[in-house]
Write a protein that holds these residues in place. Structure first.
Motif, mmCIF file in Angstrom:
data_model
loop_
_atom_site.group_PDB
_atom_site.id
_atom_site.type_symbol
_atom_site.label_atom_id
_atom_site.label_comp_id
_atom_site.label_asym_id
_atom_site.label_seq_id
_atom_site.Cartn_x
_atom_site.Cartn_y
_atom_site.Cartn_z
ATOM 1 N N SER A 235 0.820 -1.213 0.000
ATOM 2 C CA SER A 235 0.000 0.000 0.000
ATOM 3 C C SER A 235 0.854 1.264 0.000
ATOM 4 C CB SER A 235 -0.925 0.009 1.222
ATOM 5 O OG SER A 235 -0.155 -0.016 2.424
ATOM 6 N N VAL A 236 2.110 1.159 0.402
ATOM 7 C CA VAL A 236 3.023 2.304 0.400
ATOM 8 C C VAL A 236 3.795 2.367 -0.909
ATOM 9 C CG1 VAL A 236 4.969 3.395 1.563
ATOM 10 C CG2 VAL A 236 3.243 2.188 2.900
ATOM 11 N N LEU A 237 4.350 1.233 -1.339
ATOM 12 C CA LEU A 237 5.240 1.213 -2.501
ATOM 13 C C LEU A 237 4.488 1.400 -3.826
ATOM 14 C CD1 LEU A 237 7.600 -1.748 -1.475
ATOM 15 C CD2 LEU A 237 7.982 0.706 -1.190
ATOM 16 N N THR A 238 3.317 0.814 -3.939
ATOM 17 C CA THR A 238 2.592 0.880 -5.218
ATOM 18 C C THR A 238 2.237 2.307 -5.628
ATOM 19 O OG1 THR A 238 1.692 -1.344 -4.879
ATOM 20 C CG2 THR A 238 0.560 0.061 -6.477
ATOM 21 N N PRO A 239 1.713 3.174 -4.742
ATOM 22 C CA PRO A 239 1.436 4.553 -5.165
ATOM 23 C C PRO A 239 2.700 5.371 -5.439
ATOM 24 C CG PRO A 239 0.194 3.982 -3.179
ATOM 25 C CD PRO A 239 1.226 2.934 -3.363
ATOM 26 N N GLN A 240 3.841 4.959 -4.882
ATOM 27 C CA GLN A 240 5.054 5.741 -5.000
ATOM 28 C C GLN A 240 5.826 5.462 -6.291
ATOM 29 O OE1 GLN A 240 6.003 8.142 -3.023
ATOM 30 N NE2 GLN A 240 4.568 7.838 -1.324
ATOM 31 N N PHE A 241 5.766 4.236 -6.798
ATOM 32 C CA PHE A 241 6.570 3.830 -7.955
ATOM 33 C C PHE A 241 5.677 3.305 -9.065
ATOM 34 C CE2 PHE A 241 9.426 3.289 -4.327
ATOM 35 C CZ PHE A 241 10.558 3.969 -4.764
ATOM 36 N N SER A 242 6.095 3.599 -10.300
ATOM 37 C CA SER A 242 5.396 2.996 -11.432
ATOM 38 C C SER A 242 5.757 1.520 -11.562
ATOM 39 C CB SER A 242 5.760 3.743 -12.723
ATOM 40 O OG SER A 242 7.161 3.678 -12.952
ATOM 41 N N SER A 243 6.951 1.143 -11.109
ATOM 42 C CA SER A 243 7.369 -0.265 -11.056
ATOM 43 C C SER A 243 7.833 -0.568 -9.634
ATOM 44 C CB SER A 243 8.502 -0.535 -12.058
ATOM 45 O OG SER A 243 8.093 -0.277 -13.373
ATOM 46 N N PRO A 244 6.901 -0.843 -8.728
ATOM 47 C CA PRO A 244 7.276 -1.006 -7.326
ATOM 48 C C PRO A 244 7.958 -2.329 -7.017
ATOM 49 C CG PRO A 244 4.935 -1.383 -7.592
ATOM 50 C CD PRO A 244 5.451 -0.943 -8.931
ATOM 51 N N GLY A 245 7.732 -3.322 -7.849
ATOM 52 C CA GLY A 245 8.281 -4.641 -7.569
ATOM 53 C C GLY A 245 7.297 -5.495 -6.796
ATOM 54 N N GLU A 246 7.047 -6.687 -7.287
ATOM 55 C CA GLU A 246 6.106 -7.609 -6.651
ATOM 56 C C GLU A 246 6.870 -8.676 -5.867
ATOM 57 O OE1 GLU A 246 2.861 -7.306 -6.678
ATOM 58 O OE2 GLU A 246 2.894 -5.532 -7.981
ATOM 59 N N PRO A 247 6.195 -9.361 -4.922
ATOM 60 C CA PRO A 247 6.863 -10.436 -4.177
ATOM 61 C C PRO A 247 7.489 -11.491 -5.093
ATOM 62 C CG PRO A 247 4.766 -9.902 -3.148
ATOM 63 C CD PRO A 247 4.830 -9.112 -4.416
ATOM 64 N N GLU A 248 6.854 -11.749 -6.263
ATOM 65 C CA GLU A 248 7.380 -12.746 -7.189
ATOM 66 C C GLU A 248 8.670 -12.285 -7.857
ATOM 67 O OE1 GLU A 248 4.292 -11.566 -7.207
ATOM 68 O OE2 GLU A 248 3.311 -13.265 -6.206
ATOM 69 N N MET A 249 8.957 -10.974 -7.789
ATOM 70 C CA MET A 249 10.165 -10.435 -8.416
ATOM 71 C C MET A 249 11.348 -10.416 -7.451
ATOM 72 S SD MET A 249 8.311 -7.241 -10.381
ATOM 73 C CE MET A 249 9.823 -6.642 -11.122
ATOM 74 N N LEU A 250 11.186 -11.004 -6.280
ATOM 75 C CA LEU A 250 12.253 -11.039 -5.284
ATOM 76 C C LEU A 250 13.425 -11.855 -5.812
ATOM 77 C CD1 LEU A 250 12.881 -10.212 -2.275
ATOM 78 C CD2 LEU A 250 12.133 -12.521 -1.668
ATOM 79 N N MET A 251 14.615 -11.280 -5.758
ATOM 80 C CA MET A 251 15.836 -11.961 -6.189
ATOM 81 C C MET A 251 16.601 -12.447 -4.969
ATOM 82 S SD MET A 251 17.057 -9.381 -9.231
ATOM 83 C CE MET A 251 16.781 -7.918 -8.227
ATOM 84 N N THR A 252 17.230 -13.605 -5.093
ATOM 85 C CA THR A 252 17.942 -14.191 -3.962
ATOM 86 C C THR A 252 19.416 -14.372 -4.284
ATOM 87 O OG1 THR A 252 17.449 -16.448 -4.710
ATOM 88 C CG2 THR A 252 15.885 -15.421 -3.191
ATOM 89 N N ASP A 253 20.236 -14.194 -3.271
ATOM 90 C CA ASP A 253 21.659 -14.484 -3.349
ATOM 91 C C ASP A 253 21.966 -15.419 -2.184
ATOM 92 O OD1 ASP A 253 24.346 -14.585 -3.761
ATOM 93 O OD2 ASP A 253 24.776 -12.540 -3.088
ATOM 94 N N GLY A 254 21.751 -16.720 -2.414
ATOM 95 C CA GLY A 254 21.798 -17.659 -1.307
ATOM 96 C C GLY A 254 20.464 -17.671 -0.588
ATOM 97 N N ALA A 255 20.444 -18.254 0.602
ATOM 98 C CA ALA A 255 19.196 -18.369 1.343
ATOM 99 C C ALA A 255 19.019 -17.287 2.394
ATOM 100 C CB ALA A 255 19.130 -19.745 2.019
ATOM 101 N N SER A 256 20.016 -16.401 2.558
ATOM 102 C CA SER A 256 19.915 -15.386 3.607
ATOM 103 C C SER A 256 20.002 -13.952 3.088
ATOM 104 C CB SER A 256 21.017 -15.601 4.656
ATOM 105 O OG SER A 256 22.292 -15.597 4.057
ATOM 106 N N ASP A 257 20.226 -13.749 1.793
ATOM 107 C CA ASP A 257 20.296 -12.404 1.215
ATOM 108 C C ASP A 257 19.335 -12.320 0.033
ATOM 109 O OD1 ASP A 257 22.536 -11.215 2.817
ATOM 110 O OD2 ASP A 257 23.626 -12.882 1.913
ATOM 111 N N MET A 258 18.434 -11.318 0.075
ATOM 112 C CA MET A 258 17.416 -11.170 -0.965
ATOM 113 C C MET A 258 17.252 -9.692 -1.325
ATOM 114 S SD MET A 258 14.702 -13.928 0.577
ATOM 115 C CE MET A 258 15.366 -15.468 1.252
#
Length: 402
Positions: free
Chosen positions: A102-125
């Protein structure tokens, strides 16, 4: 053993019989034959009263494989913990993104969705957001305790026994990249280093953030007693916090529900790590970086929403010209930047001189080795002895001086 090989071994042994005393012949033959005889096979004892599984000629007795069972059990437990905790970390990151939608979507035209989460190992995202005025991009970084790796987990919590100030947490860092001179978006905010830091985080941030070593820490009545202000020039704090646009941020600072997660908020025009050479004017970047602990539940994650909202208003105040510094403050900041620039130039020059000297010495060594390689073996031996004596003399001199 095949009969042909046995006969050959026997013949070989008999060939040496003339050289052996008569009384030693039987023992010699036995010794020679034992070398080539297979070891006796030990069959399991029939006296077994434990649980067993029989199927035709197949017999399985679990009690005889206890060590193997422990090893397999440990491997299965380790693998299970890895996948379960990896999934849990990913779930927590996606949950925070969903609660802040609710905060990020009004602020950015491309806010990023949970499915767009990138991972670097299992502890850094990571999550990338873009498409907003006054902000070129937002990198949201999640850093989790390595619960997925038992070895790392033991080391992490073991380190707390050595460093009592070290407290491992799941962290969220929002790195806002602001306008860059000469870039597609030009910011008008001040170029300075300033931060509000939770006191328990002060030591850690000084270690990991080179840019904040340019600022001095002191208490300020505008922030909670649990925090300190870090700034190059004291007047910067008044300019940033004593204006109407900073009211939501100050309200967040005075909310106990928010501050129990807060770690730091910084404004900087310098990189986190010391550069090896001067930064070109068109490559200088200005950032606003917010860091806090990741709450464990969805309701607690909503508690951090006012702080995230307040940072957007704080950035707009910086970039819209509402924050103005006094002329003497601007001069002090420019003087500090000029001195830093000179220091970086000096370091870069010294590094180049060292590299040139090292290259020159290496070339000289190669030329000397090529010259020695062309000499005769006797001349090379004399040179090596001379160098050995010189090395021993230097070592003796160092010992005496020590």
């Amino acid at each position: 053993m095949p009969k042909i090989q046995q006969i050959s071994v026997l013949a070989l042994a008999l060939g040496f019989l003339p050289l052996i005393h008569a009384q030693d012949v039987p023992s010699v033959l036995q010794t020679a034959l034992k070398v080539f005889m297979p070891a006796p096979v030990e069959f399991p004892q029939e006296e077994y009263d434990g649980f067993e599984i029989r199927y035709n000629r197949f017999v399985f007795r679990p009690a005889m494989f206890q060590t193997e069972a422990y090893i397999v059990g440990f491997i299965l437990a380790y693998t299970g913990i890895y996948f379960i905790m990896s999934y849990y970390n990913t779930y927590q990151a996606k949950l925070w993104i969903s609660t802040q939608k609710s905060v990020l979507t009004p602020q950015f035209s491309s806010p990023g969705e949970p499915e767009m989460l990138m991972t670097d190992g299992a502890s850094d995202m990571f999550l990338f957001s873009t498409g907003r005025r006054n902000v070129q991009s937002l990198h949201t970084v999640f850093t989790f305790i390595p619960r997925h790796d038992l070895v790392q987990l033991v080391f992490t919590y073991g380190w707390t026994l050595y460093d009592l100030r070290y407290t491992p947490d799941n962290d969220v860092t929002l790195d806002f990249k602001l306008g860059t001179k000469g870039g597609s978006q030009t910011g008008v905010g001040p170029s300075c280093v300033w931060a509000v830091v939770e006191k328990d985080e002060l030591k850690n941030i000084k270690t990991n953030r080179w840019d904040l070593t340019m600022a001095k820490a002191h208490d300020n009545a505008l922030v909670p007693k649990t925090c300190v202000v870090m700034t190059e020039v004291a007047d910067v704090t008044d300019a940033l916090l004593k204006n109407s646009a900073a009211a939501p941020l100050l309200a967040a600072f005075n909310d106990p529900k928010i501050m129990k997660y807060f770690k730091s908020l910084s404004v900087t025009d310098l990189p986190s790590f010391r550069p090896t050479s001067p930064i070109k004017p068109d490559q200088k970047e200005r950032h606003v970086i917010l860091s806090f602990k990741l709450p464990s539940s969805s309701s607690a994650m909503h508690d951090t929403t006012p702080l995230v909202k307040a940072v957007f208003g704080f950035i707009d105040a910086l970039e819209s010209g509402k924050v103005t510094l006094r002329p003497e403050t601007t001069r002090k900041l420019k003087t500090a930047r000029d001195e830093l620039e000179k220091e970086l130039v000096k370091d870069a020059t010294e590094e180049k001189v060292k590299e040139a000297e090292e290259s020159k010495r290496a070339a000289k060594r190669r030329a000397e080795e090529e010259r020695i390689a062309k000499l005769s073996a006797e001349q090379q031996r004399k040179i090596r002895e001379k160098e050995k004596k010189r090395s021993m003399k230097k070592a003796t001199t160092k010992v005496r001086m020590g």
